[in-house]
Scaffold this motif. Structure first.
Motif, PDB file in Angstrom:
ATOM      1  N   TYR A  84       0.810  -1.217   0.000  1.00 34.23           N
ATOM      2  CA  TYR A  84       0.000   0.000   0.000  1.00 34.23           C
ATOM      3  C   TYR A  84       0.847   1.272   0.000  1.00 34.23           C
ATOM      4  N   GLU A  85       1.960   1.236  -0.707  1.00 30.17           N
ATOM      5  CA  GLU A  85       2.855   2.392  -0.721  1.00 30.17           C
ATOM      6  C   GLU A  85       2.195   3.620  -1.325  1.00 30.17           C
ATOM      7  N   ASP A  86       1.325   3.429  -2.328  1.00 25.62           N
ATOM      8  CA  ASP A  86       0.665   4.583  -2.937  1.00 25.62           C
ATOM      9  C   ASP A  86      -0.263   5.270  -1.941  1.00 25.62           C
ATOM     10  N   ILE A  87      -0.928   4.489  -1.093  1.00 23.41           N
ATOM     11  CA  ILE A  87      -1.822   5.083  -0.096  1.00 23.41           C
ATOM     12  C   ILE A  87      -1.021   5.743   1.014  1.00 23.41           C
ATOM     13  N   TYR A 144      -3.971   0.461  10.801  1.00 19.34           N
ATOM     14  CA  TYR A 144      -4.663  -0.718  11.321  1.00 19.34           C
ATOM     15  C   TYR A 144      -3.582  -1.780  11.484  1.00 19.34           C
ATOM     16  N   THR A 145      -3.256  -2.077  12.732  1.00 17.45           N
ATOM     17  CA  THR A 145      -2.083  -2.886  13.042  1.00 17.45           C
ATOM     18  C   THR A 145      -2.480  -4.266  13.542  1.00 17.45           C
ATOM     19  N   TRP A 146      -1.926  -5.275  12.893  1.00 20.42           N
ATOM     20  CA  TRP A 146      -2.152  -6.651  13.324  1.00 20.42           C
ATOM     21  C   TRP A 146      -0.955  -7.193  14.087  1.00 20.42           C
ATOM     22  N   SER A 147       0.228  -6.692  13.805  1.00 17.01           N
ATOM     23  CA  SER A 147       1.440  -7.175  14.467  1.00 17.01           C
ATOM     24  C   SER A 147       2.455  -6.052  14.532  1.00 17.01           C
ATOM     25  N   HIS A 148       3.213  -6.006  15.634  1.00 14.45           N
ATOM     26  CA  HIS A 148       4.281  -5.020  15.799  1.00 14.45           C
ATOM     27  C   HIS A 148       5.653  -5.589  15.455  1.00 14.45           C
ATOM     28  N   LEU A 149       5.691  -6.769  14.887  1.00 18.78           N
ATOM     29  CA  LEU A 149       6.963  -7.333  14.450  1.00 18.78           C
ATOM     30  C   LEU A 149       7.567  -6.465  13.350  1.00 18.78           C
ATOM     31  N   PRO A 150       8.890  -6.459  13.211  1.00 16.63           N
ATOM     32  CA  PRO A 150       9.511  -5.603  12.188  1.00 16.63           C
ATOM     33  C   PRO A 150       9.228  -6.062  10.760  1.00 16.63           C
ATOM     34  N   THR A 154       2.558 -10.823   8.474  1.00 19.94           N
ATOM     35  CA  THR A 154       2.395 -11.812   9.523  1.00 19.94           C
ATOM     36  C   THR A 154       1.556 -12.945   8.961  1.00 19.94           C
ATOM     37  N   ILE A 155       1.451 -14.045   9.699  1.00 24.20           N
ATOM     38  CA  ILE A 155       0.721 -15.219   9.214  1.00 24.20           C
ATOM     39  C   ILE A 155      -0.594 -15.326   9.971  1.00 24.20           C
ATOM     40  N   TYR A 156      -1.657 -15.506   9.210  1.00 24.49           N
ATOM     41  CA  TYR A 156      -2.991 -15.666   9.793  1.00 24.49           C
ATOM     42  C   TYR A 156      -3.774 -16.624   8.913  1.00 24.49           C
ATOM     43  N   ASP A 157      -4.344 -17.674   9.515  1.00 21.05           N
ATOM     44  CA  ASP A 157      -5.089 -18.691   8.764  1.00 21.05           C
ATOM     45  C   ASP A 157      -4.238 -19.281   7.640  1.00 21.05           C
ATOM     46  N   PHE A 158      -2.968 -19.578   7.944  1.00 16.50           N
ATOM     47  CA  PHE A 158      -2.042 -20.209   7.004  1.00 16.50           C
ATOM     48  C   PHE A 158      -1.887 -19.394   5.722  1.00 16.50           C
ATOM     49  N   ALA A 159      -1.924 -18.090   5.863  1.00 14.42           N
ATOM     50  CA  ALA A 159      -1.686 -17.191   4.736  1.00 14.42           C
ATOM     51  C   ALA A 159      -1.017 -15.925   5.262  1.00 14.42           C
ATOM     52  N   LEU A 160      -0.283 -15.268   4.393  1.00 14.12           N
ATOM     53  CA  LEU A 160       0.344 -14.011   4.773  1.00 14.12           C
ATOM     54  C   LEU A 160      -0.690 -12.899   4.753  1.00 14.12           C
ATOM     55  N   ARG A 161      -0.593 -12.010   5.700  1.00 14.73           N
ATOM     56  CA  ARG A 161      -1.424 -10.814   5.709  1.00 14.73           C
ATOM     57  C   ARG A 161      -0.553  -9.634   6.120  1.00 14.73           C
ATOM     58  N   PRO A 162      -0.875  -8.419   5.705  1.00 15.33           N
ATOM     59  CA  PRO A 162      -0.054  -7.268   6.076  1.00 15.33           C
ATOM     60  C   PRO A 162      -0.044  -7.077   7.586  1.00 15.33           C
ATOM     61  N   ALA A 163       1.119  -6.801   8.121  1.00  8.14           N
ATOM     62  CA  ALA A 163       1.216  -6.526   9.554  1.00  8.14           C
ATOM     63  C   ALA A 163       0.566  -5.185   9.888  1.00  8.14           C
ATOM     64  N   ARG A 164       0.615  -4.251   8.933  1.00 13.43           N
ATOM     65  CA  ARG A 164       0.031  -2.925   9.124  1.00 13.43           C
ATOM     66  C   ARG A 164      -0.603  -2.466   7.812  1.00 13.43           C
ATOM     67  N   ILE A 165      -1.782  -1.895   7.915  1.00 19.29           N
ATOM     68  CA  ILE A 165      -2.486  -1.363   6.750  1.00 19.29           C
ATOM     69  C   ILE A 165      -2.778   0.106   7.018  1.00 19.29           C
ATOM     70  N   PRO A 166      -2.428   1.001   6.106  1.00 19.18           N
ATOM     71  CA  PRO A 166      -2.743   2.419   6.334  1.00 19.18           C
ATOM     72  C   PRO A 166      -4.248   2.612   6.473  1.00 19.18           C
ATOM     73  N   SER A 429      -5.731  -7.772  -5.296  1.00 20.45           N
ATOM     74  CA  SER A 429      -4.830  -8.143  -4.193  1.00 20.45           C
ATOM     75  C   SER A 429      -4.865  -7.132  -3.053  1.00 20.45           C
ATOM     76  N   GLU A 430      -5.063  -5.846  -3.356  1.00 20.84           N
ATOM     77  CA  GLU A 430      -5.127  -4.842  -2.301  1.00 20.84           C
ATOM     78  C   GLU A 430      -6.483  -4.869  -1.600  1.00 20.84           C
ATOM     79  N   GLN A 431      -7.546  -5.059  -2.364  1.00 20.66           N
ATOM     80  CA  GLN A 431      -8.891  -5.079  -1.780  1.00 20.66           C
ATOM     81  C   GLN A 431      -9.134  -6.322  -0.938  1.00 20.66           C
ATOM     82  N   LYS A 432      -8.407  -7.387  -1.241  1.00 17.39           N
ATOM     83  CA  LYS A 432      -8.576  -8.638  -0.498  1.00 17.39           C
ATOM     84  C   LYS A 432      -8.372  -8.428   0.998  1.00 17.39           C
TER      85      LYS A 432
END
Length: 478
Positions: A84-87, A144-150, A154-166, A429-432
């Motif tokens: 989400y670099e453009d956002i 919108y933060t799911w994880s504070h890892l660097p 992060t992994i959720y339901d055996f899939a990658l998800r963004p750790a942070r979303i603007p 992919s972004e809307q997902k």
């Protein structure tokens, strides 16, 4: 009889582990010749010696080592989340992110929710920005933060998800730094990045207010007034709330009708009158116009249109973790979310008749929290009698697509034209990763909304619909 051909010893060795000893007799073709017994040995796989010969310690360790590798490959094959670099660039260029000109006071809540569902975070962010607006200071909005890892994922339901979303990937409007046409002189919200630039230097001093003595059990009006008075006496430009004692707006506040004392002021504030879903979310709604079948495409892409999607009823069917959560609600004696107890809403939840009967109370809760397919069909049938124009059903659900097939068949048998669910919505992919907001944007526009009274998603949809002027009776509960 042909002689058996020669076979290299290495080949014989390679295949010999699959047999075990067994004797049989080859007879000659001549009846006059005396029978001659020739012994052959077969080796089968049931020998413990053969088993340990194949599954050596080395091979076992290699296999165990490869398991996480294969799991990681399976996760990666599902796709790398966007960044989400453009956002983020859009947020960086917001006009209030400038050091020139007059600088307002900034209010940040470092103890904000993270690692929770989007709607828990959204309801808190709306209340925090409302408090900042009432105090005439600039709200500091967070990712919108799911994880504070660097790591970025992060992994959720055996899939990658963004750790942070603007936040601007999910919503627009004052809570995410958008303009406030209804209050043009109010200071606009800023991002944490800009706040760090202004208030992160060594010379900068932050004024900290603790939540220790805040009246957390009081009505919403009393709570807001207390915080406004605390903020009114602060002169420093950078203000932070220390919520380590207890959250400023906790789950008990949102789950209690105490919040309704703020209803008139909150729904008339820019936080809700100027609220909008992000362009990313709105684009997803418009992209699925063929599924939603609006009378006019404008009904979809006009973010501030008050016209509903005629003929559509949106149904929030919460599954997944609620299988265990609903019995817990019965055990705790929980009520509907505070907003869902608004007096204009026709469906009420009354547990008092079952106070002394544990089994009956559990059944009552499950009927409203985890209804069966038959109960859902019956509820929709009753709603259609009140709104005869309803023809289509959109199901917001965290359920698997195949699990909704039974409901779809039952509704078609009951006379509904169509059922579309969250799993049918086409997303890029972004809307997902903002799909929950897409679901809510559709539900907000539906002619009728039926929700789960215990859910924060339902509570937020009801709040947004009523803030737009939609009738309270168009919001129902299972």
């Amino acid at each position: 009889m042909k002689a058996v051909g020669w076979m290299p010893g290495s080949v014989r060795t390679a295949f010999s582990w699959t047999f075990r000893p067994e004797e049989y007799i080859l007879l000659t073709t001549s009846p006059a010749a005396p029978p001659r017994t020739t012994k052959y040995r077969r080796r089968y796989s049931c020998s413990w010696r053969s088993f340990f010969r194949v599954f050596t310690l080395r091979k076992t360790l290699v296999s165990v080592t490869l398991v996480p590798v294969f799991l990681l490959l399976a996760i990666i094959c599902q796709g790398i989340p966007p960044n989400y670099e453009d956002i983020r660039s859009f947020e960086h260029r917001l006009p209030q992110h400038s050091l020139s000109g007059h600088q307002p006071q900034y209010l940040r809540f470092p103890g904000h929710l993270w690692g929770f569902g989007f709607n828990n975070v959204l309801q808190e962010a709306i209340m925090m920005s409302y408090l900042a607006y009432m105090s005439n200071v600039s709200f500091v909005f967070e990712d919108y933060t799911w994880s504070h890892l660097p790591l970025p994922w992060t992994i959720y339901d055996f899939a990658l998800r963004p750790a942070r979303i603007p936040f601007n990937a999910l919503i627009s409007g004052p809570t995410a730094g958008g303009p406030m046409p209804s209050a043009p002189n109010a200071p606009r919200a800023v991002s944490t990045e800009f706040y760090a630039q202004v208030c992160g230097g060594r010379e900068s001093q932050k004024y900290v207010i603790t939540s220790l003595n805040a009246p957390n059990d009081a009505d919403g009006v009393v709570m807001i007034d207390w915080w406004v008075n605390q903020l009114a006496s602060v002169q420093e430009p950078c203000i932070e709330i220390d919520s380590s004692a207890h959250d400023v707006f906790d789950r008990h506040f949102f789950g209690n009708p105490r919040i309704l004392s703020l209803w008139e002021s909150l729904t008339k504030s820019p936080m809700l009158t100027d609220f909008a879903w992000s362009p990313l979310v709105q684009a997803a709604v418009s992209r699925n116009f063929a599924l939603l079948q609006p009378e006019s495409a404008k009904d979809l892409y006009d973010a501030h249109s008050r016209k509903s999607l005629a003929g559509l009823v949106a149904l929030h069917l919460r599954r997944g973790d609620y299988k265990g959560h609903c019995p817990n609600l019965a055990k705790w004696g929980a009520d509907y979310m505070g907003i869902n107890q608004h007096p204009s809403l026709p469906d009420r939840f009354d547990r008092s008749p079952y106070a002394n009967d544990t089994n009956a109370r559990l059944t009552y809760y499950l009927d409203h929290c985890w209804p069966s397919t038959e109960q859902v069909v019956e509820k929709l049938r009753g709603i259609r009698k009140e709104y005869p124009g309803l023809r289509r059903v959109f199901v917001l659900s965290n359920e698997w697509a195949w699990s909704l097939d039974g409901l779809k068949s039952a509704l078609e048998e009951d006379g509904w034209d169509d059922l579309v669910s969250s799993t049918d919505i086409v997303l890029d992919s972004e809307q997902k990763h903002v799909a929950m907001a897409v679901d809510m944007a559709i539900a907000e526009k539906a002619e009728v909304f039926i929700g789960n009274g215990f859910s924060s998603l339902t509570s937020n949809v009801v709040m947004l619909r009523m803030a737009k002027g939609m009738e309270g009776k168009s919001n129902r509960f299972l």
